[in-house]
Design a protein around this motif. Structure first.
Motif, short mmCIF file in Angstrom:
data_model
loop_
_atom_site.label_atom_id
_atom_site.label_comp_id
_atom_site.label_asym_id
_atom_site.label_seq_id
_atom_site.Cartn_x
_atom_site.Cartn_y
_atom_site.Cartn_z
N GLY A 457 -3.82 7.44 24.50
CA GLY A 457 -3.05 7.31 23.27
C GLY A 457 -2.97 8.62 22.50
O GLY A 457 -3.21 9.70 23.05
N ALA A 458 -2.61 8.51 21.24
CA ALA A 458 -2.52 9.69 20.38
C ALA A 458 -3.85 9.89 19.65
O ALA A 458 -4.52 8.93 19.28
N GLU A 459 -4.20 11.15 19.47
CA GLU A 459 -5.43 11.49 18.75
C GLU A 459 -5.10 12.59 17.75
O GLU A 459 -4.53 13.64 18.11
N PHE A 460 -5.46 12.37 16.49
CA PHE A 460 -5.26 13.35 15.43
C PHE A 460 -6.63 13.85 14.97
O PHE A 460 -7.54 13.06 14.73
N ILE A 461 -6.74 15.18 14.86
CA ILE A 461 -8.02 15.83 14.52
C ILE A 461 -7.80 16.56 13.19
O ILE A 461 -6.97 17.46 13.09
N VAL A 462 -8.56 16.16 12.18
CA VAL A 462 -8.48 16.76 10.85
C VAL A 462 -9.78 17.52 10.58
O VAL A 462 -10.87 16.95 10.71
N ARG A 463 -9.65 18.78 10.19
CA ARG A 463 -10.81 19.59 9.82
C ARG A 463 -10.65 20.04 8.36
O ARG A 463 -9.62 20.61 7.99
N LEU A 464 -11.67 19.77 7.57
CA LEU A 464 -11.65 20.12 6.16
C LEU A 464 -12.92 20.91 5.80
O LEU A 464 -13.99 20.60 6.31
N PRO A 465 -12.79 21.92 4.95
CA PRO A 465 -13.99 22.67 4.54
C PRO A 465 -14.87 21.83 3.62
O PRO A 465 -14.41 21.33 2.58
N GLY A 466 -16.09 21.62 4.00
CA GLY A 466 -17.02 20.82 3.20
C GLY A 466 -18.44 21.03 3.68
O GLY A 466 -18.72 21.87 4.55
N LYS A 467 -19.35 20.24 3.15
CA LYS A 467 -20.77 20.34 3.49
C LYS A 467 -21.27 18.99 3.98
O LYS A 467 -21.02 17.95 3.34
N THR A 468 -21.97 19.02 5.07
CA THR A 468 -22.61 17.81 5.58
C THR A 468 -23.98 17.65 4.93
O THR A 468 -24.42 18.50 4.13
N VAL A 469 -24.64 16.56 5.26
CA VAL A 469 -25.98 16.33 4.72
C VAL A 469 -26.93 17.44 5.18
O VAL A 469 -27.77 17.93 4.41
N GLU A 470 -26.79 17.86 6.44
CA GLU A 470 -27.66 18.93 6.96
C GLU A 470 -27.40 20.24 6.22
O GLU A 470 -28.35 20.98 5.89
N ASP A 471 -26.11 20.55 5.96
CA ASP A 471 -25.79 21.79 5.23
C ASP A 471 -26.38 21.75 3.83
O ASP A 471 -26.94 22.74 3.35
#
Length: 486
Positions: A457-471
């Protein structure tokens, strides 16, 4: 009127402050005033330093002559030590012996009559120090006169010796004349060089002015050439960047208007046809039973599509960055809200959800709409009973479905405005949903891409600048970590 007021009223200063004067003329006047002030200060300082040096040298010579003469006069005070006018004329001096009671004695035959003053009398009476000053004789000639103390035969005297200042003043006069001539020539040269340099320095500004006038008159956004790497070259480069941005914005507006006109034409034509049928039916009653309700239902659907299209166009017309209501947020909450809405639109679908926290600053409403558009796209093309995968891990959000997928030739265009693939032409929508997604993600400093998923199928990949719990935990540990001593 004080000095500053007088300076402000002078003609060159008014020329420098005149706003109607061109910038090049003001630069020339500024250079002229600067050079003039510099030349005047240097010439005045050099003149007075030279004058001070010459007078000190003359005073030292007169003191030396006085010491030599005093040795001779000691032997014969009444006869002035045998000194005569010829000897004094050879030394170019005039000599006088001044007693403490005010009596003055000169060499016999002396033609120069000098009047001693209180300074010389004080030297004679106190026998301390010496005096040096400029005096004028009875003929109007200027002399440099020095008095030194002398005690001869028990009487206090001041040996007064003077020399004409004509040669010294002539030297100073020629020095001042030379300085003024050289300064004047330097001033003229500075005017010429200032004019030439101002023309050269103003040329990039004239180019910019000409480019602005050209844009105003012809509406052509033509960049200008860059001839230097200095501040003016940087200004030209910034102006060209502005022209390129304006040209790009204009092209986007033209394309948006053209595409919008094309897309709006279809629903408007359909609505007009349906309304004309209803108007004709009012007069003739030609529509069969139930057709009128179907037409009204069709008009309502077209109005909904038209409203959605107008809303999408308004959203895409916003070219600004995220500045409306940015706030700290967890992207996980936004995705969860969008999933709730998507589940209502696809009740027969399975949602595989795995969301980890991602903290960032942005607009929750616009991001939720972007995520909703991606989920709606997945719902639209997913067969009944299939699974939609929604995974948020790190700074990446992945949304994949098990639908027909995106053809390779369509992948470069899926985020273009009003672009609809052959598979999507018969499905509802405006063709602006994915464009809104790309616009929103880019405004938040991220990126979105499309590809085929592992299940086809179709796959959309979104990347946003942010901080995870580890960061966030690593940052907190860095802040609270104590200093390590050696």
């Amino acid at each position: 009127m004080n000095l500053l007021d007088r300076l402000a009223r002078t003609w060159p200063w008014r020329r420098l402050q005149d706003r109607r004067s061109s910038l090049s003329r003001r630069l020339v006047w500024l250079s002229v005033l600067s050079v003039s002030a510099t030349v005047l200060m240097v010439a005045t300082g050099a003149y007075w330093m030279t004058r001070f040096s010459l007078y000190n040298q003359l005073d030292d010579e007169l003191i030396d002559v006085a010491a030599y003469s005093a040795a001779q006069i000691q032997t014969d005070v009444e006869g002035m030590g045998g000194l005569n006018t010829s000897a004094l004329r050879a030394a170019n001096v005039t000599l006088m012996l001044l007693a403490s009671d005010g009596r003055a004695q000169q060499v016999r035959g002396a033609s120069v009559a000098l009047e001693p003053g209180d300074e010389e009398l004080a030297v004679a009476r106190t026998q301390t120090g010496d005096s040096a000053r400029t005096v004028t004789d009875t003929n109007g000639s200027r002399y440099r006169m020095v008095a030194v103390p002398q005690t001869m035969q028990g009487t206090r005297y001041a040996l007064v010796i003077a020399r004409p200042l004509g040669p010294t003043e002539a030297t100073l006069h020629w020095l001042w004349l030379t300085m003024m001539t050289t300064g004047g020539l330097g001033l003229l040269l500075s005017v010429l060089l200032g004019w030439l340099s101002s023309r050269q320095a103003m040329q990039p500004l004239r180019n910019l002015s000409g480019a602005v006038a050209h844009v105003t008159e012809t509406d052509e956004l033509t960049p200008i050439e860059i001839h230097s790497e200095d501040e003016l070259g940087e200004l030209t480069r910034s102006f060209n960047t502005m022209l390129n941005s304006l040209s790009s914005s204009r092209e986007r507006q033209k394309r948006l208007i053209a595409d919008a006109g094309h897309e709006l034409r279809t629903p408007l034509t359909s609505m007009r046809t349906n309304i004309e049928l209803l108007v004709a039916d009012e007069k003739t009653g030609m529509l069969p039973e139930g057709a009128r309700g179907e037409i009204l239902h069709d008009i309502a659907a077209q109005l909904g599509e038209f409203t959605s299209l107008v809303g999408d166009l308004v959203q895409l017309s916003r070219e600004d960055k995220v500045t409306a209501n940015p706030e700290p947020m967890d992207l996980r909450d936004v995705v969860e809200s969008a999933i709730v809405r998507a589940k209502r639109r696809g009740p027969g679908l399975v949602f595989d959800v795995e969301l980890n926290p991602l903290f960032l600053v942005g607009e929750p409403d616009t991001l939720e709409r972007a995520v909703t558009n991606l989920l709606d796209n997945a719902v639209k093309f997913s067969p009944p009973g299939s699974t939609i995968h929604v995974h948020l891990q790190g700074d990446t959000l992945r949304i994949a479905d098990q639908g027909p997928g995106i053809a390779d030739e369509d992948l470069p265009h899926v985020f273009d405005r009003f672009y609809r693939s052959d598979q999507a032409r018969n499905t509802p929508g405006t063709g602006l949903g994915l464009s809104i997604v790309a616009h929103t993600i880019k405004a938040h400093g991220g990126e979105v891409t499309a590809q085929r998923s592992a299940e086809g199928g179709a796959e959309f990949i979104v990347r946003l600048p942010g901080k995870t719990v580890e960061d966030q935990q690593a940052e907190d540990d860095t802040v609270t970590m104590p200093a390590i001593k050696d």
